[in-house]
Design an enzyme around this catalytic site. Structure first.
Site, short mmCIF file in Angstrom:
data_model
loop_
_atom_site.label_atom_id
_atom_site.label_comp_id
_atom_site.label_asym_id
_atom_site.label_seq_id
_atom_site.Cartn_x
_atom_site.Cartn_y
_atom_site.Cartn_z
N GLY A 15 -9.73 -13.71 2.32
CA GLY A 15 -10.72 -12.55 2.32
C GLY A 15 -12.10 -13.45 1.59
N THR A 16 -13.00 -13.55 2.46
CA THR A 16 -14.09 -14.68 2.23
C THR A 16 -15.47 -14.14 2.84
OG1 THR A 16 -14.40 -16.95 2.45
CG2 THR A 16 -13.50 -15.75 4.35
N THR A 17 -16.33 -15.18 2.38
CA THR A 17 -17.53 -15.19 3.27
C THR A 17 -17.78 -16.80 3.52
OG1 THR A 17 -18.39 -13.48 1.71
CG2 THR A 17 -20.01 -14.60 3.15
#
Length: 227
Positions: A15-17
């Site tokens: 779960g990231t950017t």
């Protein structure tokens, strides 16, 4: 841990950017560093910017296991390709290979990638490989759960012909904003700048990540003097 509400049997995911942007002479890739297992933060300092070749990197989002193994396959195939041709790897070639692996295994993989780099034919270029295995060349690309919060920001602030420093500032601003709004993004910010002069890595520790409206002040590690 399940009694505390954490199910560590879940797959480790990013779960990231992640993002990459082109500038006049190269590209800048950036990412946060949080890896989660459900609601549990499994790793606070993950490096999601992985080299595929000397001049090409990939930003990874989705399942950590899927993207790490996929990156290893691409690294292997590109190394063989470079030996066969005896010249630098093209960014488009690396992106096409990553896309083929994602598309051919789309029913089994959870992998969203951004492939970016510099080569003598196209200069700096950015390719997005979202879930399912589409391949799109674009001036900048964003991905991961945090990307939903920064589409408008990136559309407003990206501009053609940026300098290297302007592009790096743009990437840091966008990633830090996503980290402030997305609970699955956090930690520190890593960036990679790729141009004809080579690869330059940069690191922004958590206490130095720019703050945004509504955030609490980040605590500084003990022993560090105040700015």
């Amino acid at each position: 841990m399940q009694r505390l509400g954490y199910d560590l049997g879940q797959a480790v995911s990013l779960g990231t950017t992640i993002m990459a942007a082109s500038f006049d002479g190269g590209v800048v890739l950036g990412a946060d560093s949080r890896t989660s297992t459900g609601n549990y933060i499994a790793n606070r300092v993950t490096d999601k910017l992985t080299p595929l070749a000397e001049n090409v990197y990939v930003c990874r989002s989705g399942s950590a296991a899927d993207t790490q193994n996929l990156s290893s396959y691409v690294q292997h195939f590109l190394a063989q390709h470079r030996l066969d041709l005896d010249r630098e790897v093209g960014v488009k070639t690396a992106a096409q290979l990553a896309k083929n692996l994602v598309y051919q295994n789309k029913e089994m993989l959870q992998a969203g990638l951004i492939v970016a780099g510099w080569d003598s034919e196209e200069g700096g270029s950015v390719y997005a490989v979202p879930l399912g295995g589409t391949l799109v060349k674009c001036p900048f690309a964003i991905g991961g759960s945090g990307s939903a919060y920064i589409y408008g920001l990136c559309d407003k602030h990206w501009k053609a012909g940026m300098s290297e420093e302007e592009c790096k500032s743009f990437v840091k601003q966008a990633v830090s904003h996503a980290m402030a709004r997305d609970g699955s993004s956090g930690g520190c910010i890593r960036t990679v700048c790729i141009s004809k002069d080579g690869v330059k890595r940069d690191f922004v520790p958590g206490h130095s990540v720019p703050g945004h409206y509504g955030e609490l002040a980040r605590p500084r590690p003990a022993g560090l003097a105040s700015a």
